[in-house]
Design a protein around this motif. Sequence first.
Motif, PDB file in Angstrom:
ATOM      1  N   SER A 113     -17.754  41.335   2.902  1.00 12.48           N
ATOM      2  CA  SER A 113     -17.151  40.188   2.219  1.00 12.48           C
ATOM      3  C   SER A 113     -17.298  38.901   3.018  1.00 12.48           C
ATOM      4  N   ALA A 114     -17.587  38.993   4.315  1.00 14.40           N
ATOM      5  CA  ALA A 114     -17.779  37.806   5.151  1.00 14.40           C
ATOM      6  C   ALA A 114     -19.227  37.340   5.018  1.00 14.40           C
ATOM      7  N   GLN A 115     -19.429  36.237   4.311  1.00 14.77           N
ATOM      8  CA  GLN A 115     -20.770  35.807   3.943  1.00 14.77           C
ATOM      9  C   GLN A 115     -21.310  34.719   4.873  1.00 14.77           C
ATOM     10  N   PRO A 116     -22.649  34.551   4.897  1.00 13.89           N
ATOM     11  CA  PRO A 116     -23.246  33.478   5.691  1.00 13.89           C
ATOM     12  C   PRO A 116     -23.028  32.111   5.044  1.00 13.89           C
ATOM     13  N   VAL A 117     -23.326  31.064   5.790  1.00 10.73           N
ATOM     14  CA  VAL A 117     -23.370  29.714   5.246  1.00 10.73           C
ATOM     15  C   VAL A 117     -24.733  29.533   4.594  1.00 10.73           C
ATOM     16  N   THR A 118     -24.753  29.128   3.345  1.00  9.79           N
ATOM     17  CA  THR A 118     -26.027  28.967   2.634  1.00  9.79           C
ATOM     18  C   THR A 118     -26.120  27.568   2.040  1.00  9.79           C
ATOM     19  N   SER A 119     -27.350  27.072   1.941  1.00  8.05           N
ATOM     20  CA  SER A 119     -27.578  25.758   1.350  1.00  8.05           C
ATOM     21  C   SER A 119     -29.075  25.593   1.115  1.00  8.05           C
ATOM     22  N   SER A 120     -29.465  24.382   0.741  1.00 16.61           N
ATOM     23  CA  SER A 120     -30.881  24.058   0.575  1.00 16.61           C
ATOM     24  C   SER A 120     -31.062  22.567   0.771  1.00 16.61           C
ATOM     25  N   MET A 121     -32.291  22.178   1.078  1.00 16.12           N
ATOM     26  CA  MET A 121     -32.654  20.765   1.154  1.00 16.12           C
ATOM     27  C   MET A 121     -33.908  20.554   0.332  1.00 16.12           C
ATOM     28  N   THR A 122     -33.911  19.481  -0.447  1.00 13.66           N
ATOM     29  CA  THR A 122     -35.035  19.198  -1.335  1.00 13.66           C
ATOM     30  C   THR A 122     -35.325  17.713  -1.320  1.00 13.66           C
ATOM     31  N   GLY A 123     -36.555  17.361  -1.479  1.00 16.64           N
ATOM     32  CA  GLY A 123     -36.945  15.977  -1.701  1.00 16.64           C
ATOM     33  C   GLY A 123     -37.073  15.170  -0.433  1.00 16.64           C
ATOM     34  N   VAL A 124     -35.970  14.978   0.285  1.00 18.25           N
ATOM     35  CA  VAL A 124     -36.000  14.132   1.463  1.00 18.25           C
ATOM     36  C   VAL A 124     -36.914  14.691   2.541  1.00 18.25           C
ATOM     37  N   LEU A 125     -37.196  15.993   2.459  1.00 14.55           N
ATOM     38  CA  LEU A 125     -38.114  16.588   3.427  1.00 14.55           C
ATOM     39  C   LEU A 125     -39.509  15.965   3.353  1.00 14.55           C
ATOM     40  N   GLY A 126     -39.807  15.389   2.220  1.00 18.89           N
ATOM     41  CA  GLY A 126     -41.108  14.753   2.093  1.00 18.89           C
ATOM     42  C   GLY A 126     -41.279  13.582   3.043  1.00 18.89           C
ATOM     43  N   LEU A 127     -40.160  13.098   3.625  1.00 20.95           N
ATOM     44  CA  LEU A 127     -40.230  11.988   4.566  1.00 20.95           C
ATOM     45  C   LEU A 127     -40.547  12.439   5.983  1.00 20.95           C
ATOM     46  N   GLY A 128     -40.489  13.763   6.241  1.00 26.32           N
ATOM     47  CA  GLY A 128     -40.816  14.270   7.565  1.00 26.32           C
ATOM     48  C   GLY A 128     -39.730  15.161   8.121  1.00 26.32           C
ATOM     49  N   THR A 129     -38.549  14.591   8.427  1.00 27.16           N
ATOM     50  CA  THR A 129     -37.471  15.358   9.034  1.00 27.16           C
ATOM     51  C   THR A 129     -36.154  15.046   8.330  1.00 27.16           C
ATOM     52  N   ALA A 130     -35.362  16.081   8.106  1.00 24.48           N
ATOM     53  CA  ALA A 130     -34.047  15.905   7.504  1.00 24.48           C
ATOM     54  C   ALA A 130     -33.062  16.841   8.198  1.00 24.48           C
ATOM     55  N   THR A 131     -31.809  16.411   8.300  1.00 18.41           N
ATOM     56  CA  THR A 131     -30.752  17.213   8.927  1.00 18.41           C
ATOM     57  C   THR A 131     -29.581  17.352   7.971  1.00 18.41           C
ATOM     58  N   GLN A 132     -29.050  18.549   7.902  1.00 14.55           N
ATOM     59  CA  GLN A 132     -27.860  18.812   7.097  1.00 14.55           C
ATOM     60  C   GLN A 132     -26.796  19.410   8.019  1.00 14.55           C
ATOM     61  N   THR A 133     -25.545  18.961   7.874  1.00  9.16           N
ATOM     62  CA  THR A 133     -24.469  19.450   8.737  1.00  9.16           C
ATOM     63  C   THR A 133     -23.396  20.146   7.910  1.00  9.16           C
ATOM     64  N   PHE A 134     -22.717  21.081   8.565  1.00 14.12           N
ATOM     65  CA  PHE A 134     -21.639  21.844   7.943  1.00 14.12           C
ATOM     66  C   PHE A 134     -20.463  21.878   8.925  1.00 14.12           C
ATOM     67  N   THR A 135     -19.265  21.747   8.407  1.00 16.53           N
ATOM     68  CA  THR A 135     -18.078  21.893   9.241  1.00 16.53           C
ATOM     69  C   THR A 135     -17.641  23.345   9.247  1.00 16.53           C
ATOM     70  N   ILE A 136     -17.467  23.886  10.451  1.00 19.00           N
ATOM     71  CA  ILE A 136     -16.967  25.249  10.627  1.00 19.00           C
ATOM     72  C   ILE A 136     -15.523  25.152  11.114  1.00 19.00           C
ATOM     73  N   TYR A 137     -14.654  25.954  10.520  1.00 15.32           N
ATOM     74  CA  TYR A 137     -13.220  25.863  10.775  1.00 15.32           C
ATOM     75  C   TYR A 137     -12.744  27.072  11.588  1.00 15.32           C
ATOM     76  N   GLY A 138     -12.049  26.801  12.689  1.00 17.51           N
ATOM     77  CA  GLY A 138     -11.512  27.872  13.530  1.00 17.51           C
ATOM     78  C   GLY A 138     -10.003  27.927  13.447  1.00 17.51           C
ATOM     79  N   LYS A 139      -9.460  29.138  13.545  1.00 18.54           N
ATOM     80  CA  LYS A 139      -8.003  29.315  13.485  1.00 18.54           C
ATOM     81  C   LYS A 139      -7.565  30.424  14.439  1.00 18.54           C
ATOM     82  N   ILE A 140      -6.480  30.139  15.186  1.00 19.88           N
ATOM     83  CA  ILE A 140      -5.779  31.151  15.983  1.00 19.88           C
ATOM     84  C   ILE A 140      -4.409  31.327  15.347  1.00 19.88           C
ATOM     85  N   PRO A 141      -4.130  32.469  14.717  1.00 22.99           N
ATOM     86  CA  PRO A 141      -2.809  32.659  14.101  1.00 22.99           C
ATOM     87  C   PRO A 141      -1.721  32.823  15.160  1.00 22.99           C
ATOM     88  N   ALA A 142      -0.549  32.238  14.901  1.00 21.72           N
ATOM     89  CA  ALA A 142       0.560  32.337  15.848  1.00 21.72           C
ATOM     90  C   ALA A 142       0.914  33.789  16.135  1.00 21.72           C
TER      91      ALA A 142
END
Length: 326
Positions: A113-142
Amino acid sequence: MLLGLFLFGCLGQARADSCTASMTAVSFGPVDSTAGTDYYANGTLSVTCTVLLGSVGTAVVPSVAICLNLEGGSGGTIAARNMLNGGSTLPFNLYRDNTYAAASVWGSTSGGSAQPVTSSMTGVLGLGTATQTFTIYGKIPAASLAGVRLQNSTDTPFTADFTGAGTLQYAFYGVLAPATGCKAGTTVPFSFKATATLTNNCFISTSPLVFAGDNRVLAAAVRTSGSLGVLCTAGSAYQVSLNGGSVAGNPGARRMASAATTGTIGYEISNTLDGPLWGDGGNGTRVVGGTGSGAQQTLNLYGRVPAQRTPAPGDYKDTVTVTLTF
């Protein structure tokens, strides 16, 4: 017709394009197991993809499928990750969104049930280089912090190392075949760490020690009991001392006084019934120590008024200062 055939051939040819992934550390900073609160931290996951200009026809706008997998790391499993210090563990986990639900744990294609982060990039790659960022959330339960132990009774750093645990799986496609989901393609690793520092902390709670009843004549010893509450980080060595109250500097000669009379009543405090006097370690007294468990601990107080000359009637009191050293 010739131009159409040329473009079709480019879509099928081997490509020199590539992607890389990087992840910042997830730093929780200081965490206090006695605070009874959850702790949160974020990290930034970045994917950079490069299309070598000229490697495909300029009319072709490529897309790339991105699949970011994360295994359990150096401590625990995907479902129950841990930061480590020696034999001590600090439970936490990483999530794809800020619901912090079990279904949003960052995992892998093999993680149930624990899945990977998935996405895609289209179009802007035609310019050479593109970067996509994702926020990862961490938690320590009390609830998971209570039993986490310090090392050597000092602030203790904990680390989860994800070297070799993170992989980016990516595949390029032409515009006529848009990229979606996890695709078979190239796999490259990425690494990062999650860190936290367990702080050494203690709290103490007190209540009055009352010699109840109508004590008319102090011809025999009068006794009572009470307790102190100590809450310390697990593994924290502590000591509790009691001062002399109104008799400064001598907890072995404590006295209660009345605001209405000039009389006083001598009394004693021990950790065991009629045991050694509890004080500051001087004048024949002792201090009481222990080691924190992460939960509140109870220290017994035994009060005793020895037989003595009875002063004038009245209410007799003293104020004792409790010092917790850790």
